[in-house]
Design a protein around this motif. Structure first.
Motif, PDB file in Angstrom:
ATOM      1  N   ILE A 168     -93.811  -0.890  20.582  1.00  0.00           N
ATOM      2  CA  ILE A 168     -92.724  -1.102  19.618  1.00  0.00           C
ATOM      3  C   ILE A 168     -92.288  -2.411  20.175  1.00  0.00           C
ATOM      4  CG2 ILE A 168     -90.877  -0.762  18.404  1.00  0.00           C
ATOM      5  CD1 ILE A 168     -91.538   2.148  18.508  1.00  0.00           C
ATOM      6  N   PHE A 169     -91.162  -2.471  21.205  1.00  0.00           N
ATOM      7  CA  PHE A 169     -90.622  -3.660  21.643  1.00  0.00           C
ATOM      8  C   PHE A 169     -89.766  -3.342  23.013  1.00  0.00           C
ATOM      9  CE2 PHE A 169     -87.265  -6.724  21.688  1.00  0.00           C
ATOM     10  CZ  PHE A 169     -87.929  -7.907  21.221  1.00  0.00           C
ATOM     11  N   PRO A 170     -89.663  -4.183  23.996  1.00  0.00           N
ATOM     12  CA  PRO A 170     -89.116  -3.758  25.254  1.00  0.00           C
ATOM     13  C   PRO A 170     -87.546  -3.166  24.926  1.00  0.00           C
ATOM     14  CG  PRO A 170     -89.976  -6.024  25.256  1.00  0.00           C
ATOM     15  CD  PRO A 170     -89.962  -5.715  23.703  1.00  0.00           C
ATOM     16  N   GLY A 171     -87.400  -2.030  25.678  1.00  0.00           N
ATOM     17  CA  GLY A 171     -86.230  -1.380  25.356  1.00  0.00           C
ATOM     18  C   GLY A 171     -86.375  -0.250  24.159  1.00  0.00           C
TER      19      GLY A 171
ATOM     20  N   TYR B 101     -78.351   3.032  25.518  1.00  0.00           N
ATOM     21  CA  TYR B 101     -78.439   1.978  24.793  1.00  0.00           C
ATOM     22  C   TYR B 101     -77.941   0.579  25.794  1.00  0.00           C
ATOM     23  CZ  TYR B 101     -78.033   5.087  20.838  1.00  0.00           C
ATOM     24  OH  TYR B 101     -78.342   6.111  19.767  1.00  0.00           O
ATOM     25  N   ALA B 102     -77.207   0.990  26.585  1.00  0.00           N
ATOM     26  CA  ALA B 102     -76.921  -0.233  27.473  1.00  0.00           C
ATOM     27  C   ALA B 102     -78.190  -0.622  28.300  1.00  0.00           C
ATOM     28  CB  ALA B 102     -75.627   0.240  28.432  1.00  0.00           C
ATOM     29  N   ARG B 103     -78.863   0.395  28.880  1.00  0.00           N
ATOM     30  CA  ARG B 103     -80.117   0.089  29.598  1.00  0.00           C
ATOM     31  C   ARG B 103     -80.961  -0.521  28.664  1.00  0.00           C
ATOM     32  NH1 ARG B 103     -82.365   4.747  33.633  1.00  0.00           N
ATOM     33  NH2 ARG B 103     -84.353   3.436  34.454  1.00  0.00           N
ATOM     34  N   ALA B 104     -81.172  -0.144  27.412  1.00  0.00           N
ATOM     35  CA  ALA B 104     -81.977  -0.722  26.357  1.00  0.00           C
ATOM     36  C   ALA B 104     -81.761  -2.275  26.143  1.00  0.00           C
ATOM     37  CB  ALA B 104     -82.006   0.058  25.193  1.00  0.00           C
ATOM     38  N   CYS B 105     -80.566  -2.557  26.153  1.00  0.00           N
ATOM     39  CA  CYS B 105     -80.115  -4.053  25.813  1.00  0.00           C
ATOM     40  C   CYS B 105     -80.419  -4.827  27.059  1.00  0.00           C
ATOM     41  CB  CYS B 105     -78.611  -3.901  25.694  1.00  0.00           C
ATOM     42  SG  CYS B 105     -78.296  -3.395  23.873  1.00  0.00           S
ATOM     43  N   ILE B 106     -80.501  -4.266  28.416  1.00  0.00           N
ATOM     44  CA  ILE B 106     -80.885  -5.205  29.243  1.00  0.00           C
ATOM     45  C   ILE B 106     -82.181  -5.713  29.226  1.00  0.00           C
ATOM     46  CG2 ILE B 106     -81.326  -4.847  31.784  1.00  0.00           C
ATOM     47  CD1 ILE B 106     -79.171  -3.144  32.156  1.00  0.00           C
ATOM     48  N   PHE B 107     -83.215  -5.218  28.309  1.00  0.00           N
ATOM     49  CA  PHE B 107     -84.461  -5.504  28.118  1.00  0.00           C
ATOM     50  C   PHE B 107     -84.466  -6.002  26.528  1.00  0.00           C
ATOM     51  CE2 PHE B 107     -85.009  -1.841  31.203  1.00  0.00           C
ATOM     52  CZ  PHE B 107     -85.656  -2.597  32.222  1.00  0.00           C
ATOM     53  N   MET B 108     -83.912  -5.634  25.801  1.00  0.00           N
ATOM     54  CA  MET B 108     -83.979  -6.246  24.473  1.00  0.00           C
ATOM     55  C   MET B 108     -83.346  -7.701  24.261  1.00  0.00           C
ATOM     56  SD  MET B 108     -83.071  -3.035  21.940  1.00  0.00           S
ATOM     57  CE  MET B 108     -84.470  -1.815  21.426  1.00  0.00           C
ATOM     58  N   VAL B 109     -82.279  -7.786  24.828  1.00  0.00           N
ATOM     59  CA  VAL B 109     -81.762  -9.067  24.821  1.00  0.00           C
ATOM     60  C   VAL B 109     -82.553 -10.140  25.370  1.00  0.00           C
ATOM     61  CG1 VAL B 109     -79.606 -10.462  25.325  1.00  0.00           C
ATOM     62  CG2 VAL B 109     -79.282  -8.377  24.416  1.00  0.00           C
ATOM     63  N   PRO B 110     -83.143 -10.234  26.705  1.00  0.00           N
ATOM     64  CA  PRO B 110     -83.808 -11.222  27.007  1.00  0.00           C
ATOM     65  C   PRO B 110     -85.094 -11.330  26.528  1.00  0.00           C
ATOM     66  CG  PRO B 110     -83.133  -9.812  29.010  1.00  0.00           C
ATOM     67  CD  PRO B 110     -82.959  -9.414  27.654  1.00  0.00           C
ATOM     68  N   ALA B 111     -85.832 -10.083  25.851  1.00  0.00           N
ATOM     69  CA  ALA B 111     -87.215 -10.386  24.905  1.00  0.00           C
ATOM     70  C   ALA B 111     -86.678 -11.172  23.685  1.00  0.00           C
ATOM     71  CB  ALA B 111     -87.589  -9.134  24.784  1.00  0.00           C
ATOM     72  N   ILE B 112     -85.641 -10.852  23.143  1.00  0.00           N
ATOM     73  CA  ILE B 112     -85.300 -11.540  21.966  1.00  0.00           C
ATOM     74  C   ILE B 112     -85.014 -12.827  22.015  1.00  0.00           C
ATOM     75  CG2 ILE B 112     -83.672 -11.531  19.943  1.00  0.00           C
ATOM     76  CD1 ILE B 112     -83.109  -8.577  20.153  1.00  0.00           C
TER      77      ILE B 112
END
Length: 129
Positions: free
Chosen positions: A14-17, A26-37
């Motif tokens: 689906i997507f990183p995180g 959620y916090a750990r997911a954002c560590i990967f989602m934000v740079p990917a976005i």
């Protein structure tokens, strides 16, 4: 399928995180989602900045009658050449951003798996992938 396997699969497909998000981390997911976005936004903006001038130039030439609009092969090759020339100047930056995106994706899969494995061990679920 265990939580570890599902989380890793979600992050891979689906997507990183995404796997960490599914695990409600959620916090750990954002560590990967934000740079990917951010990297995807950067790649998209660079491609747009490369395509838009070439496309506008091609439209002007077609409106002025300088090119044959029914010669699709010629239009494609000319547009492709302009875009490649424009992207060549950005190649090193694009490579860096692509490496960041791939590293983020791989680390997200690994992190999702281990976060899911920890939950599986806590709940006593079998930890096969």
């Amino acid at each position: 399928m265990t939580k570890a396997g599902k989380a890793a699969l979600y992050s891979a497909i689906i997507f990183p995180g995404a796997g960490l998000w599914w695990l409600k981390n959620y916090a750990r997911a954002c560590i990967f989602m934000v740079p990917a976005i951010v990297t995807l936004w950067y790649i998209t903006s660079i491609i747009y900045k490369s395509v838009e001038p070439a496309y506008s130039k091609l439209q002007r030439e077609a409106a002025e009658g300088l090119i044959d609009v029914f010669n699709f092969g010629g239009i494609y090759s000319k547009l492709s050449e302009e875009i490649h020339r424009s992207l060549a100047a950005q190649q090193s930056q694009l490579l860096t951003v692509e490496v960041i995106l791939i590293a983020c994706w791989i680390c997200s899969i690994i992190s999702s798996y281990f976060a899911g494995k920890k939950l599986d061990l806590e709940s006593g679920t079998k930890t096969d992938f």
